[in-house]
Design an enzyme around this catalytic site. Structure first.
Site, mmCIF file in Angstrom:
data_model
loop_
_atom_site.group_PDB
_atom_site.id
_atom_site.type_symbol
_atom_site.label_atom_id
_atom_site.label_comp_id
_atom_site.label_asym_id
_atom_site.label_seq_id
_atom_site.Cartn_x
_atom_site.Cartn_y
_atom_site.Cartn_z
ATOM 1 N N CYS A 1 28.790 -41.897 -41.277
ATOM 2 C CA CYS A 1 30.009 -42.610 -40.958
ATOM 3 C C CYS A 1 29.690 -44.092 -40.866
ATOM 4 O O CYS A 1 28.531 -44.503 -40.764
ATOM 5 C CB CYS A 1 30.578 -42.150 -39.618
ATOM 6 S SG CYS A 1 30.968 -40.398 -39.558
ATOM 7 N N ASN B 1 29.172 -42.766 -34.975
ATOM 8 C CA ASN B 1 28.281 -42.521 -36.111
ATOM 9 C C ASN B 1 27.042 -41.809 -35.581
ATOM 10 O O ASN B 1 26.366 -42.326 -34.695
ATOM 11 C CB ASN B 1 27.899 -43.853 -36.769
ATOM 12 C CG ASN B 1 26.937 -43.663 -37.928
ATOM 13 O OD1 ASN B 1 26.854 -42.582 -38.501
ATOM 14 N ND2 ASN B 1 26.210 -44.712 -38.284
ATOM 15 N N GLY B 2 26.771 -40.626 -36.142
ATOM 16 C CA GLY B 2 25.624 -39.840 -35.675
ATOM 17 C C GLY B 2 26.038 -38.411 -35.372
ATOM 18 O O GLY B 2 27.145 -37.998 -35.708
ATOM 19 N N TYR C 1 18.393 -45.054 -49.401
ATOM 20 C CA TYR C 1 19.596 -44.668 -50.115
ATOM 21 C C TYR C 1 20.891 -45.140 -49.475
ATOM 22 O O TYR C 1 21.824 -45.532 -50.172
ATOM 23 C CB TYR C 1 19.644 -43.140 -50.213
ATOM 24 C CG TYR C 1 20.980 -42.572 -50.569
ATOM 25 C CD1 TYR C 1 21.400 -42.527 -51.906
ATOM 26 C CD2 TYR C 1 21.858 -42.111 -49.596
ATOM 27 C CE1 TYR C 1 22.632 -42.026 -52.245
ATOM 28 C CE2 TYR C 1 23.106 -41.608 -49.936
ATOM 29 C CZ TYR C 1 23.495 -41.570 -51.258
ATOM 30 O OH TYR C 1 24.709 -41.074 -51.593
#
Lengths: 459, 459, 459, 459
Positions: free
Chosen positions: A2, A102-103, A243
């Site tokens: 996210c 996020n996570g 990435y």
């Protein structure tokens, strides 16, 4: 994965959040949302799809206020209904809270079961709701103490933003898994997953939010609380470099483009093939390919063309169109490839299926030899901290040796960057990174029955 | 500019047309449409926006048939209403016709006035409707003779596809301004503006439709008629090579990537600057930059990052966001550029405004010197044959010398490729190309009061 | 006001619910919703607007299952967002519950504050959510005991339907404020606010759900529990007869058409005016007017025409259009009214504004005299049990005598039916009805700070 | 059938047109449209559905101008695509024309074939387009002469409105089949199919447009031209009185409510049955039922209840729901009907299927006897002038005697009003009406191969 973005102290907070999310779109394409406060009242707008699809001028105009929190979400699971989109907002005892996360929590299942037994009713299957239910239980103690209690209760990876009627609050897990940076803009504050979001709105980078820190931004300025001490075992995600992050971002204090070019240079040191030119799979291999060409002296070509002009298509191809899903994005230039010995650079191989059809397309374009170099070691283990790898059984390198992979991909040569090479290029020799997807050594103990979508099974 | 695509003899003709247009999306992003026939009845679907926005599985399923014609349209004018989208279909005396047109007629105004005086009622302001009204007047003579009469009447640039209940018909103006190629697929036929559309659906390239030729494809096969002789003054549009066509296409018999790389190599021969590396403005300068780096021996970098993950945004930036429209797409990587002498490669400069903000963004990222090379000569004259340049007054090179442009763009050096260099790189020394936008020498006499949107002024 | 409908044991339960709600549309036009279970899983669909606007064939097809609960909602407040639409569904400890509620709780504020202090997070401002939070606290005791505890905790008016994965449950408050009837259809069961819903789907009426009763319908049949004893002070809402229920329904065991005709006959006994004919305001006064004409021997005319053919319009009239909101629905027939002495029959006067413009329209059509009779006594007190009267200050009869109202409406005569006349016509002399809106004598003690939208202020 | 409405000289012309169409909605529910001119430019908006569905505040605001023409369309055929909606607008030789048409041309096929042979391209299958193509051929002669030539060319029924940039033009066929009336509003002019549209916007009725007349309204006022002499055989449609027009309208100079009440009184003179009360099928039989009750002295009841509160439903009932399509609109009140001898009044019987299910519903409600009276003679012949009767084969009275119809409907008695009775009640004894649907005597010669949808077959 996210992306999250917050702003405090700007007349057009929702518009800044829009552009912040726009810059973070690569971190999540499934849903997007913004919640905004004018100091008294919180409004939100969320939807499935890209930021530019979810919002228009009209929806943004209605999100009036000077504090905003935004979120883009990525998910490949069935759980991707709109109700799981974030920011997730609730009203409790006359106060509204909006959270963006996020996570991944690693003890979400126990926490949810415990809360439900006490009568809590859940609306979604996302970790963020657990955080808010925990908060509601202790909210009367004040936000600072309440959040500290919550951080002592939850485990795993979390870089979070919390919006209240009059504050923007950022907090980050003690291991520091996911990035989260702080910037300033005309006297206001901005918090974002990556610096590319600061660049777009021309904010200045200040520092990263620290592991275990709570930052509370209100009308009296910024207050920092070290709610829990940073873990002695820091665990920054090295895959952000390989990435995930944008090449023009700095994360964990380093520029991603330069790291990727170094990875390519390291590759050139580790492996040479007898070939006519170097080409990336665009765009994932671009910067490592530039590094490889530079270090090896080989010519650089863009032998497959990415179709930039199109939107996403959901139309199924006709049966006769083989390898369509690759060709629709990437078209090899036959006149460049025909009769040549080609060295292809890419950043990673996950399942191997995409790489295989890409290699086949290059072979059909007439390449006489195809070699491939990968700018990280083989990915052999799942991630429980927010990267959406497939289960172990689907990771090609979890079950196969490099020679088998080379054969499966029909390559004339294949080289993965060594762990040491990767750590050196990433300036990560000090052990402060999580490399569990390559090594299986997880910085937090993981119970084997856990899966990312554990909450999905509840209803 | 527009892109056209036709198919005859495939069970899923509409789906092939969809993917053909998808590959041709760069030729027009404003509207898209497909008309299909099952041998007895023609259906169509058109809409504003990208191909992937206009069509979904459901609309395609309803377009049943084995013959299809598709069109993507580009226009910057107010005339871009849905009713002007193509293919344009009419029913006349129990027969239905659908037309898709790439190019611009130069005598459309006279033709329309003449037809209206005779009682014809027009629905749109597009050239294609004029062609159908002319056809309706002589339709009773049979399609072959009728189309020949029409081609003798109309003037200018036209690469067209005509769909009838049982035939796919392609015809091209005698000067050959716009490309149009013919391919085969499993015994059926495909006609497309560029070969990249053939590649995507895995059709085999056969040949180009010839200037002045009518190709009629029906259940008895393909019939070729040289309706009018090719003009002795061939006028293929050289700008297809410079900018317009996709790099992985072959047009007019040449590969576009190779031509563009040659243009970059020619540039390196004509102009050298004392710099640290070469970088393109992505993606327009990519292939000339590769050529320049290769010929000059300078390192190649991707110093500005294109944001690939996002859709188009229509949100106006906040006032404080200077040069936003450039930054939202391209973010310079400060760590690469800071303190360096940079050579930027691009394909063309039209108004100069976009180039100017891009150069400024690179300077703000810390470049010590910025040089620019352009892979064609200065554009000084408007195009009346289908390229949507602005009027002469807006073309920066029509009013300014190269030195003035260099100063306006705030460059440390600027070089345009010479006309001879361009012709040589394009293998166009035989005079068979139209280079009027550089030279002002038009292959057809143009009355000065003519403009592309002349029909707009009627109502 | 709201309408509720449930069905158990029919293959097309959602479709039956659709038609049941369609028949109950007069009880709520703001939102509509259906939740359905196939025995394992609950799905729902809700939306703003009429039943026929919210559902289409496609949405109904996706609501597969043999148990369904539906709801139509009426509200004039700002609280009418989609999230407050019902049925309201939650998942708790792996079970899903959907609730539909007609009525109003009178202790909702205390209950919500108590629950929030314990950490409960609310999603809406509707009473029904309170019921579910209470249920979640004791759900582990089994549905029968849990619901009994809930009914002992809540106060006020409630006729409710609860859907679980495998059961349809109906329960009704001990005073019996709102109607709720039980029917059978091909071996399955149907529960509805009014019998007109049974008629439409051709179900047979069985009996009413009793005050204080819980009815649990599962695969083993119907189980009745008298959870709490019926209140000795029964309080059926007499306004269901006067205005709210459909004339073709039976509620509380009586036919509404016959009751209304009796009300008209009583009016004719109580008040005679010297006039040429009797006419209703359609359609609210239709049946009392038929009764008045029959008892008085006066001719019956339909002097104002209701425009049946139109949908609802939200367009504001031009400034010059006086009394537009009345005329758009009702057009007086001048040829019938001109020069006549007219007796108008209506069912009630609330604010008086609508009646006033209607009377003015009749006067402008040329009536020489206008008399009006109303089929209930003056409404002087607000309702806390689910009828959405305005606050006391807006009720014209709370502040004005009948003579003042007659003058305000510009009438030549006005008569309200007496309380005794109303009770006699309604066969309600036994005191088992709530007539608080006429008398101010509430069957439950009401604290004066309470208002229907109390929860709205939370915020 | 259709309804048309025009206005000249009002600042909010589009809004007036909206409300005018709203009042005329009963004349066509399939599509609606408005075209408006501000004196220089014409804009339009059209859509499928009811007026209130097609237009919202936003679309109306964009239709700026002081001249407007509107249309509502009724059609049961497949030809009901949006492109056939009216007003139909075209631009020709720099002028725009918008036409709205009520009626049917009887020589449309020949006219279209002739025009196509000359090269005209048609966009639709509606008669109105033929009128515009004819106009385009002679437009250079000026609108007055051009329209006169067109009226000499076309045959059949037409009450039309034509909008130009600066004029509103009304014209009506020489037989006067369809109504068209003229009114004034604050110095401006209004033209409408029925006076109920004038009432709603509070315009004053002035006179009818005369058969064969052209009325041209421009900034210099109103100009009347008797373009062609009125036909000696006037043919006003008597079915406007029986069924089609609204009861509160005056058409052809008479009030529709009074005519219908007279039809009911005539019925009471012609036929008496031994029954307990009179009831209409609402709302088609309402006014004749009032007349019958008044003349016979029988009580009037509303024994079936029309469900007013709902929109239209397109959901198919479950198989078990017999006679659903009737019950969804009309519910018999069992308590009124049970054991009674009922006389039902209706305006007409077309196919007989609807009447049959209605009668069955009354019988199932327990009626001991059911008699029916119809306020016109049996309909035996199709209409070629704009009433959308089914083909002759489907008209029940074309193939069956009254006794057979009584048996088919399962009635205890059935009486149709006599032709003489109808003419007398309608004050139509002078032969100035078309009664062809009853008698087969058409006022214009009709070729037997003609059908309303003849143009559909083109294809």
């Amino acid at each position: 994965m996210c992306g999250i973005f917050g702003v405090f102290g700007h007349r057009e907070a929702a518009k800044l959040a829009y552009f912040g999310l726009y810059a973070l779109q690569h971190r999540g394409q499934e849903s997007a949302g913004i919640a905004v406060s004018n100091g008294r009242e919180i409004r939100e707008h969320k939807g499935m799809g890209l930021v530019a699809e979810v919002f228009d001028e009209e929806t943004l105009v209605q999100l009036k206020g000077h504090i905003a929190v935004g979120h883009v979400r990525y998910s490949t699971t069935g759980a991707s209904a709109l109700k799981n989109a974030q920011p997730f907002c609730v009203t409790h005892s006359k106060h509204t809270y909006g959270i963006a996360h996020n996570g991944n929590l690693t003890n979400s299942r126990e926490l949810r079961e415990r809360l439900e037994a006490q009568g809590s009713i859940f609306q979604t299957t996302i970790d963020s709701e657990i955080i808010l239910h925990l908060l509601a239980k202790v909210a009367s103690r004040g936000i600072e103490e309440a959040l500290t209690i919550v951080m002592e209760t939850i485990e795993g990876a979390y870089s979070c933003l919390l919006l209240t009627e009059d504050k923007l609050i950022a907090f980050r897990d003690p291991h520091g898994f996911r990035p989260l940076c702080l910037g300033i803009l005309n006297g206001g504050y901005v918090v974002a997953s990556e610096t590319c979001a600061l660049d777009l709105i021309q904010a200045q980078y200040l520092r990263d939010i620290r592991p275990g820190e709570i930052v509370i931004i209100g009308k009296d300025g910024l207050q920092s609380i070290q709610a829990i001490p940073p873990s002695p075992r820091q665990a920054r995600c090295i895959f952000e470099f390989i990435y995930f992050a944008r090449p023009d971002s700095n994360v964990f204090g380093e520029n991603v483009y330069l790291i990727r070019r170094s990875l390519g240079e390291r590759l050139a040191e580790e492996a040479r093939f007898d070939c006519d030119f170097v080409m990336p799979f665009p765009d994932s291999g671009n910067y490592a390919a530039v590094g490889y060409a530079r270090a090896s002296g080989l010519p650089f070509e863009m032998g497959v063309i990415r179709n930039h002009y199109v939107g996403r298509t959901f139309i199924q191809p006709s049966q006769s169109m083989r390898d369509f899903s690759v060709r629709v994005k990437l078209n090899p230039v036959k006149e460049i490839i025909r009769g040549q010995r080609v060295l292809v650079v890419d950043d990673s191989i996950v399942r191997g299926t995409t790489s295989r059809t890409r290699v086949r397309a290059i072979r059909e374009a007439g390449a006489s030899k195809i070699y491939m170099v990968i700018s990280c070691p083989p990915i052999r283990f799942p991630c429980y901290f927010g990267i959406d790898f497939p289960s172990r059984g689907e990771l090609i390198a979890a079950r196969h040796q490099v020679e088998e992979i080379q054969r499966y991909l029909d390559l004339d040569g294949l080289h993965y960057l060594s762990l040491e090479g990767m750590l050196a290029a990433c300036r990560a020799e000090d052990g402060s990174f999580c490399t569990a997807c390559f090594t299986g050594q997880y910085p937090i103990e993981i119970r084997t029955d856990l899966s990312k979508n554990i909450l999905e099974r509840h209803p």
